[in-house]
Design a protein around this motif. Structure first.
Motif, mmCIF file in Angstrom:
data_model
loop_
_atom_site.group_PDB
_atom_site.id
_atom_site.type_symbol
_atom_site.label_atom_id
_atom_site.label_comp_id
_atom_site.label_asym_id
_atom_site.label_seq_id
_atom_site.Cartn_x
_atom_site.Cartn_y
_atom_site.Cartn_z
ATOM 1 N N PHE A 1 -11.870 6.413 -0.395
ATOM 2 C CA PHE A 1 -10.971 7.036 0.519
ATOM 3 C C PHE A 1 -11.851 8.002 1.548
ATOM 4 N N TYR B 1 -6.217 1.019 4.076
ATOM 5 C CA TYR B 1 -5.802 2.388 4.263
ATOM 6 C C TYR B 1 -6.412 3.018 5.539
ATOM 7 N N ASP C 1 -14.707 -2.483 -3.624
ATOM 8 C CA ASP C 1 -13.765 -1.365 -3.629
ATOM 9 C C ASP C 1 -13.424 -0.752 -2.357
ATOM 10 N N LYS C 2 -14.572 -0.359 -1.809
ATOM 11 C CA LYS C 2 -14.575 0.375 -0.442
ATOM 12 C C LYS C 2 -14.130 -0.451 0.609
ATOM 13 N N VAL D 1 -10.099 -0.646 0.131
ATOM 14 C CA VAL D 1 -9.739 0.437 0.640
ATOM 15 C C VAL D 1 -9.728 0.491 2.201
ATOM 16 N N TRP E 1 -11.643 6.527 -7.167
ATOM 17 C CA TRP E 1 -11.215 5.893 -6.186
ATOM 18 C C TRP E 1 -11.205 6.798 -4.938
ATOM 19 N N ARG F 1 0.879 -1.156 -0.126
ATOM 20 C CA ARG F 1 -0.071 0.137 0.138
ATOM 21 C C ARG F 1 0.834 1.288 0.054
#
Length: 802
Positions: A308, A470, A462-463, A466, A304, A262
């Motif tokens: 985030f 992250y 995808d969330k 992430v 993206w 990452r």
């Protein structure tokens, strides 16, 4: 006297040694992470080394490539990153690569050293010390930069393009993009490879195929500080990982350590629910990308940021245009590069990673520029008479192609921020841009509806990825528990994650993970795709091309339409002998594995058999009149229909090719083996014998047709027989596989012998006889090869590629 002469020699040598750079009158100095000097007169670079044994990162790559998707040497292609250091050995500096696969992470120096000494390291190069002064060493690195670090020679040989070697007389340092910065230095060299060209691919992309010139790039990069926090890898997370063995691990703990890759991302205010990042992740789009593609790629990449934002970062992910004075190979820039090739091909995303920790230092996306033209072609084939009224009616097809390119941008960026493919995402709608998206069309009132072709934002999965990779948790949080909670909620929400090898159409067995499919029910979607295909074929006409274009172009437009069902066929076939499973871990409550229900398998078999029907495979006679022999200057290519009829269009070979596609998937030896095993464990399951019986009954034993339809039917029948024989002749399956197939072949032979007066039946009966008597003498006669697909041939990527 001898002592005096010896001392004089040493002194004289030292003086000469120390005055090496002073003798160079034309040196240009570059100051940065390493200081270096360039002599234009000698075309040499002299590097100054002051910190021996200090590790740094060395990365090689290609600044300019070969331009062939098949060869695989693209502009902007990254090589391997390596942690290295300079060590002195007598009058040399050695560039040494430590072995980071085996470590001892401990304060015990002797324990660390014992592991270092147990495994080999690699000395990448040795440099003569040209000058030593005040603890600094000067070395000539020219020969190092002029070597084929990227392996161009090896790649050309592997692809059977010829045997090449670097021609020093035609190679030189390339100084335009040789630069120095505080934390990295960048070098380039023009290398010319001389050899005797043997392959058509290298001939197609070079003005002189015996002399192939490319530019190789070398980066020396300062390693990051020790403040980066590694995050544990979990197979359920969708993250890409690194791993190594840590011999300092207690015996009761796993010795192999796995961590995700990452970017470093931290909040300015760790206690705030929403905060800006200390340093946002910024990607830069190749400033050579034309409009309207440029805007589409920027928009898709920016998706993206939605993910985030969902974990409390404000504007933490950004996409901008690369400044005109920036170098895309510079490690300081995350880059989306627009790459040109002679044929369409894969796009892919790679990263420069700190091998010690998994921290991503640079993301580098390579997008094949011809891909959008293929998406345009698909739209052109499916739309009803797009050029009936005017030749400039390209906007509807362009919009569809741009919608696909937005998704492609997000997908490849996803790889470079640390994420793997998720080929099970389509069972939950469009849950991930990390899936491969097939355009979603439907038929309404006899017309194809294009309004829902591609997604328009980031997916729910995808969330999740992430969030796992992250999220910045409040101080005192048990990180492992928090990460498990993220994955548990994803499971509760019905999100699935299955990646590459499990989703492949031949070796893969997962019933829900497929490439280029849509929907939760693969068979229902196959029916929908076939309906879309049928409607588009019915509408297909001369108005699918522009005025003054030869009809040979119309044939090329028809290719992706005729094979439009190929990827949903791959999805449906995987239910047969299929499994449903998760990357489950102890304690998470997920289903571990189960065999696909027999009713679902039989439904899938019925759907697959439909793709072998004459009704599906036959090209309507009124369409055949649109495909004359190829016009001069518009010959067949790898993406054209093949023909056994010389210059004439060959509809029978087209049908044979399409049937071969289905049969190659259905009668794959690994699938056949699973069918045998599943039937042995549960008699209610679909077995190989039933599959062969149904296949033969619906093709070879079906009511014979006449005329044009009869020729299509016979072509399919020959394909069926050939694939059954091929399954028996193969060496990949268990003995029971051969026993079953030989038994069914004998049964079929006996039935064929009853078909008196049927030349086709007599030929097939004779072929079976010859095979059963001499299996080793069997030679498979394949149907014409299917034109290239997604986008060229079969997918072959690591964690990237699309």
């Amino acid at each position: 006297m001898k002592k005096i002469l010896l001392l004089l020699a040493v002194f004289t040598g030292f003086v000469t040694h120390a005055q090496f750079l002073e003798k160079k009158k034309d040196l240009k100095k570059y100051e940065g992470f390493f200081d270096f000097y360039y002599s234009q007169k000698e075309d040499k670079i002299f590097l100054e080394v002051s910190d021996l044994n200090k590790e740094f990162l060395y990365v090689y790559s290609l600044s300019s490539g070969v331009g062939s998707n098949d060869i695989g040497l693209d502009r902007g292609q990254l090589g391997n990153e390596q942690v290295v250091k300079f060590q002195r050995a007598g009058n040399k500096l050695l560039l040494v690569q430590p072995n980071l696969d085996y470590r001892a992470i401990t304060d015990n120096e002797l324990e660390r050293r014992s592991v270092e000494q147990a495994f080999a390291k690699s000395v990448l190069y040795g440099f003569k010390i040209e000058e030593e002064k005040n603890g600094k060493f000067v070395i000539d690195i020219t020969s190092f930069l002029l070597q084929d670090a990227h392996g161009v020679k090896r790649r050309l040989a592997q692809q059977n393009q010829g045997n090449y070697s670097v021609d020093a007389s035609k190679s030189a340092l390339a100084m335009e993009r040789t630069k120095a910065f505080p934390k990295n230095v960048e070098f380039e060299a023009l290398l010319t490879f001389k050899g005797e060209a043997r392959g058509g691919n290298i001939r197609s992309v070079t003005p002189n195929p015996n002399l192939v010139s490319v530019i190789e790039h070398h980066s020396f990069i300062e390693l990051p500080d020790a403040n980066y926090e590694k995050r544990i890898f979990d197979p359920r997370s969708g993250a890409i990982s690194i791993s190594y063995l840590d011999y300092a691990t207690p015996v009761f703990e796993p010795i192999r350590k796995r961590y995700i890759i990452r970017h470093r991302l931290e909040k300015k205010d760790p206690n705030a629910a929403v905060s800006e990042a200390k340093e946002p992740i910024v990607y830069y789009l190749d400033n050579g990308t034309p409009e309207p593609i440029r805007s589409a790629l920027l928009e898709g990449g920016k998706w993206w940021n939605q993910a985030f934002e969902a974990i409390g970062f404000k504007d933490a992910f950004q996409v901008k245009i690369l400044p005109d004075d920036a170098d895309p190979m510079d490690v300081r820039y995350n880059v989306i590069q627009w790459v040109h090739r002679s044929t369409r091909g894969w796009s892919y995303g790679g990263s420069v990673i700190d091998p010690r920790t998994g921290e991503i230092l640079k993301g580098h996306v390579s997008l094949g520029s011809l891909r959008i033209r293929q998406d345009f072609l698909i739209a052109q084939a499916l739309m009803n008479k797009p050029f009936a009224e005017r030749d400039d009616n390209y906007q509807p097809m362009l919009e569809l192609a741009l919608a696909r390119i937005r998704q492609l941008s997000a997908h490849e960026i996803g790889h470079t921020i640390g994420f793997a493919h998720n080929f099970a995402a389509s069972v939950s709608g469009r849950a991930s841009v990390m899936d491969y998206p097939h355009p979603q069309f439907s038929v309404n009132n006899g017309e194809i509806d294009f309004s829902n072709a591609y997604d328009t934002g980031i997916g729910e999965w995808d969330k999740v990825t992430v969030a796992y990779s992250y999220s910045q948790f409040p101080q005192g949080t048990n990180e492992r528990n928090a990460l498990n909670a993220i994955l548990a909620k994803a499971g509760q929400d019905g999100l699935r994650f299955i990646s590459d090898s499990d989703a492949r159409p031949r070796g893969g067995a997962h019933a829900l993970a497929h490439l280029w499919d849509n929907g939760a029910d693969a068979v229902n979607e196959l029916e929908n795709v076939l309906e879309v295909r049928k409607t588009a074929i019915s509408n297909f006409s001369k108005d699918n091309i522009r005025t003054n274009e030869p009809y040979s172009v119309l044939e090329d437009v028809f290719v992706p339409l005729y094979f439009f069902h190929r990827y949903q066929t791959e999805a449906a076939v995987k239910l047969i002998g299929g499994l449903d499973y998760n990357y489950a871990v102890k304690g998470d409550g997920q289903q571990i594995t189960k065999v696909v229900d027999s009713k679902e398998q039989k439904k899938a078999l019925d759907g697959l058999l439909n793709t072998l029907s004459t009704e599906v495979l036959i090209i309507p006679e009124d369409k055949l009149a649109l495909f004359p022999p190829r016009a001069m200057g518009y010959g067949r290519s790898r993406e054209s229909f093949r023909s056994k009829a010389g210059v004439a269009f060959d509809p029978v070979s087209a049908a044979s090719t399409a049937s071969d596609m289905t049969l190659g998937l259905l009668l794959h030896p690994q699938r056949a083996t699973r069918l045998i095993q599943q039937k042995a464990i549960d008699k209610r399951q679909l077995g190989l014998e039933e599959v062969l019986d149904e296949l033969i009954s619906n093709t070879i034993k079906a009511k014979a047709q006449s005329g044009y339809e009869g020729e299509i039917q016979r072509a399919v029948n020959y394909s069926v027989l050939r694939h059954i024989i091929n399954l028996s002749a193969g060496e990949q399956g268990p003995s029971q596989l051969k026993a079953i197939t030989d038994y069914k072949l004998a049964e079929l032979r006996d039935w064929l012998k009853t078909r008196t007066g049927d030349a086709s039946a007599a030929l097939m009966s004779s072929e079976i006889d010859k095979f059963l008597k001499n299996p080793k003498g069997f030679k498979n006669t394949p149907a014409p090869q299917i034109p290239d697909g997604s986008p060229i041939g079969m997918p072959a990527c690591d964690f990237n590629g699309f």
